[in-house]
Motif scaffolding. Structure first.
Motif, short mmCIF file in Angstrom:
data_model
loop_
_atom_site.label_atom_id
_atom_site.label_comp_id
_atom_site.label_asym_id
_atom_site.label_seq_id
_atom_site.Cartn_x
_atom_site.Cartn_y
_atom_site.Cartn_z
N ILE A 1 -0.04 16.41 6.72
CA ILE A 1 -1.30 16.53 5.97
C ILE A 1 -2.01 15.19 5.88
N GLY A 2 -1.23 14.10 5.72
CA GLY A 2 -1.83 12.76 5.63
C GLY A 2 -2.33 12.28 6.98
N GLY A 3 -1.79 12.83 8.03
CA GLY A 3 -2.25 12.52 9.38
C GLY A 3 -2.22 11.05 9.76
N GLY A 4 -1.31 10.28 9.11
CA GLY A 4 -1.24 8.86 9.45
C GLY A 4 -2.22 8.01 8.68
N THR A 5 -3.16 8.65 7.97
CA THR A 5 -4.12 7.90 7.17
C THR A 5 -3.50 7.51 5.83
N VAL A 6 -2.78 8.47 5.26
CA VAL A 6 -2.10 8.21 3.99
C VAL A 6 -0.69 7.70 4.31
N ILE A 7 -0.48 6.40 4.08
CA ILE A 7 0.81 5.79 4.41
C ILE A 7 1.70 5.80 3.18
N THR A 8 2.91 6.34 3.33
CA THR A 8 3.86 6.28 2.22
C THR A 8 5.13 5.59 2.67
N LEU A 9 5.99 5.26 1.72
CA LEU A 9 7.20 4.49 2.00
C LEU A 9 8.09 5.16 3.06
N PRO A 10 8.36 6.47 2.97
CA PRO A 10 9.22 7.09 3.98
C PRO A 10 8.67 6.92 5.39
N GLU B 1 0.84 -1.20 0.00
CA GLU B 1 0.00 0.00 0.00
C GLU B 1 0.88 1.26 0.00
N ALA B 2 1.94 1.24 0.86
CA ALA B 2 2.81 2.41 0.98
C ALA B 2 3.56 2.69 -0.33
N VAL B 3 4.07 1.61 -0.94
CA VAL B 3 4.82 1.80 -2.20
C VAL B 3 3.88 2.35 -3.27
N LEU B 4 2.67 1.77 -3.34
CA LEU B 4 1.71 2.23 -4.34
C LEU B 4 1.35 3.70 -4.11
N ASN B 5 1.04 4.04 -2.83
CA ASN B 5 0.72 5.43 -2.51
C ASN B 5 1.86 6.36 -2.92
N SER B 6 3.07 5.97 -2.55
CA SER B 6 4.24 6.81 -2.87
C SER B 6 4.37 7.00 -4.37
N LEU B 7 4.19 5.88 -5.13
CA LEU B 7 4.32 5.96 -6.58
C LEU B 7 3.25 6.85 -7.19
N VAL B 8 2.00 6.64 -6.75
CA VAL B 8 0.90 7.41 -7.32
C VAL B 8 1.09 8.89 -7.02
N ILE B 9 1.41 9.21 -5.77
CA ILE B 9 1.57 10.62 -5.38
C ILE B 9 2.75 11.23 -6.15
N ALA B 10 3.89 10.50 -6.17
CA ALA B 10 5.08 11.06 -6.84
C ALA B 10 4.83 11.26 -8.33
#
Lengths: 271, 342
Positions: free
Chosen positions: A210-219, A62-71
């Motif tokens: 801003i993500g407040g822990g809901t949006v998990i990213t790789l970092p 999930e984190a990798v996907l979020n990071s990729l999509v956002i980036a």
């Protein structure tokens, strides 16, 4: 010129070695079973780190996907915003140009924590806090200044003569931009996009606020693992985290083969 | 279809406030080859950009066949321009460069290909269609640029010193090619140049621009034999000037009374004669002179003559051998003397 190109190639290869060597222990750790001081290599190997990341219940994918999509979204948006800005600043001279450049650079001069506190309050009111879209928006703050400034220098080197030639041949202003300007600045756009991608990819504080822990990213996974005690998990995450930068470096090496007239990613000739 | 180009009282100021062109009025007939001549920095390129629509003049109008084009964007003017640099698109092949204008106008691939082939043949570059611009020499690039402009079938062709970056042989070849293309094509040509030799050998009419002002607009022959003022005469290499007072078809000068063939209004005037028109013989309009110096130029010898306080240059065939200090008779034939009042 061949000679100078070759020495530039050697210099870049050396830089590549210097950058990648510290990452080598990370790669080893990510596959280590048991590795005690002062052994040079791990005593046993295992896929424990990778298994843990890919195990059900892990938020790694999930984190990798979020990071990729956002980036990826940030890269596209920062380039689309930075391109006209860079074109205007690089091509035209106008009054207060220095002030405009200063204002564009302001987001990377002001500490991000200071501005993001205020942005956070506004985002809560707008319902953008704790959302992917909110994180995407706040990532534009540190990236757009870079794309705008990089593209300004790309456009400053252009004279506009090719576009004038295109216009006299029957191309409208948009056709001239699309068929002449864009192919010419493509390498510069690639560099600007790379910067935006890497900045967004490695963003931690803005994402957490801003993500407040809901949006998990790789970092975020990396930071929490690094404060833990398992070097194998941390190293595995770090390897994945470093991957885009390594890929970018390899791409740069590919672009700089001797005799390549476009030079280093088109930023300028190295020789 | 070639166009009748008319510039009406064009003035242009740069944003710095500097004047580039002042009150330029000029007409080029359909199919005519006109040279816009002047030293660098005299506003020639500015005029071309205004005609092409790349610049909007501060004042004045550009007319094509009587229609006001001043506000029309460049892509809708049917005006093609070849610049000082070839300015080929580096990311496109030679064929794609030549076909660019046609593709922008929405022409199909096959028809474009056919016309590109034909245009490349016209400039003798047919074997280079798949090359990249960077693989070509400067002269070849400029020929491709010419083909790229002509393939769009312009009504007006603008050439902005397109040969000045080439070496002498190539320049000659390009001039011949341009002359040929103009003669076989159906378009009006406006050539900008700082080289009077180029203007004289190519153009039917020359417009001389000095400091952004049109000095004279006439045939090449008129520039040599009937210049309108001293600056024009000097730009075309004239060195012999005499002050005089005109009355009854003759001029009272420091060299005595000289007859004039051309009708000149009475009053004070400047007389001029080309060095090659000065004769070293006795007769009408002759006077004694002394040879001050001689310079051998291969096809002719250039003598500097002194007569009283006046110095004149005479260019004579090399078989006439005269020594420095020798006394001779010099004659200024009435039909070669030209006078202008300033």
């Amino acid at each position: 010129m061949d000679k100078r190109n070759r020495s530039a190639g050697i210099a870049l290869a050396l830089a590549a070695v210097l950058v990648t060597t510290p990452l080598l222990p990370l790669a080893l750790w990510s596959f280590a079973g048991e590795w005690r001081f002062p052994d040079l290599l791990p005593a046993s190997w295992s896929l424990r780190g990778w298994e843990a990341l890919l195990a059900p219940g892990s938020r790694f994918t999930e984190a990798v996907l979020n990071s990729l999509v956002i980036a990826a979204a940030v890269t596209a948006a920062a380039v689309v915003i930075g391109l006209p800005a860079g074109m205007a600043l690089g091509t035209h001279d106008f009054r207060l140009k220095g002030v405009v450049i200063f204002i564009i650079l302001l987001p990377i001069l002001v500490p991000p924590l200071a501005s993001t506190m205020g942005i956070h309050l506004t985002f809560i009111r707008l319902g953008l806090a704790d959302t992917m879209f909110g994180v995407f928006l706040v990532h534009l703050v540190p990236t757009v200044p870079y794309t705008a400034i990089i593209l300004t220098s790309v456009f400053a080197e252009r004279t506009g003569e090719l576009e004038e030639a295109a216009r006299t041949l029957g191309a409208g202003p948009w056709q001239a931009f699309w068929h002449v300007t864009l192919p010419q600045v493509a390498p510069g756009v690639a560099v600007a996009g790379l910067f935006a991608f890497l900045i967004s990819w490695s963003q931690y504080i803005l994402t957490v606020l801003i993500g407040g822990g809901t949006v998990i990213t790789l970092p975020m996974l990396l930071f929490s693992a690094a404060s833990g005690t398992d070097p194998v998990i941390t190293s595995t995450l770090a390897v994945v985290f470093a991957l885009p930068a390594v890929v970018a470096l390899l791409l740069a090496l590919r672009y700089l083969n001797p005799g390549n007239e476009r030079g280093f990613l088109g930023v300028g000739k190295v020789s | 279809m070639s166009t009748r180009l008319e510039l009406r009282d064009i003035s242009h100021r740069y944003r710095t406030g500097e004047r580039a062109v002042s009150h330029l009025t000029l007409t080029a007939g359909p199919g005519e080859l006109v040279a816009l001549l002047g030293p660098s920095g005299c506003g020639k390129t500015t005029v071309l950009k205004i005609i092409a629509g790349l610049l909007r003049p501060t004042a004045g109008a550009v007319l094509a066949d009587g229609n006001d084009m001043t506000g029309v964007p460049p892509e809708r003017r049917r005006v093609a321009m070849v610049f000082q640099k070839p300015l080929l698109f580096p990311h496109l092949s030679v064929a794609a460069n030549v076909g660019f204008g046609l593709r922008m106008r929405g022409m199909g691939r096959r028809e474009t290909g056919r016309r590109v082939e034909q245009a490349l043949r016209q400039v003798r570059m047919e074997g280079f269609a798949d090359r990249r611009p960077e693989e070509l020499s400067g002269g070849q690039q400029q020929r491709v640029a010419l083909a790229r402009a002509l393939v769009t079938e312009p009504r007006l062709l603008l050439l902005d010193e397109p040969f000045s970056a080439l070496d002498a042989n190539l320049r000659e070849e390009m001039r011949e090619l341009t002359k040929h293309l103009h003669a076989t094509g159906d378009f009006t040509t406006l050539l900008v140049t700082h080289d009077q030799g180029e203007a004289v050998s190519l153009a039917e009419r020359i417009a001389l621009l000095l400091d952004g002002r049109l000095q004279m607009y006439d045939t090449p022959e008129a520039f040599y034999n009937r210049p309108v003022n001293r600056r024009v005469a000097e730009f075309f290499g004239a060195t012999n000037f005499l002050e005089g007072r005109i009355s009854d078809g003759a001029a009272e000068t420091p060299l005595g009374r000289l007859k004039l063939a051309a009708p000149v209004p009475p009053g004070s005037a400047t007389l001029t004669i080309r060095p090659e028109a000065v004769r070293l013989e006795a007769g009408e309009n002759s006077f004694p002179a002394r040879i001050l110096s001689a310079a051998y130029l291969g096809t002719q010898v250039l003598y500097t003559l002194e007569a009283g306080s006046v110095r004149l240059r005479a260019a004579v065939p090399p078989h006439v051998k005269l020594g420095v200090g020798q006394r001779v008779s010099a004659r200024l034939p009435a039909e070669s003397l030209w006078a202008f009042s300033e």
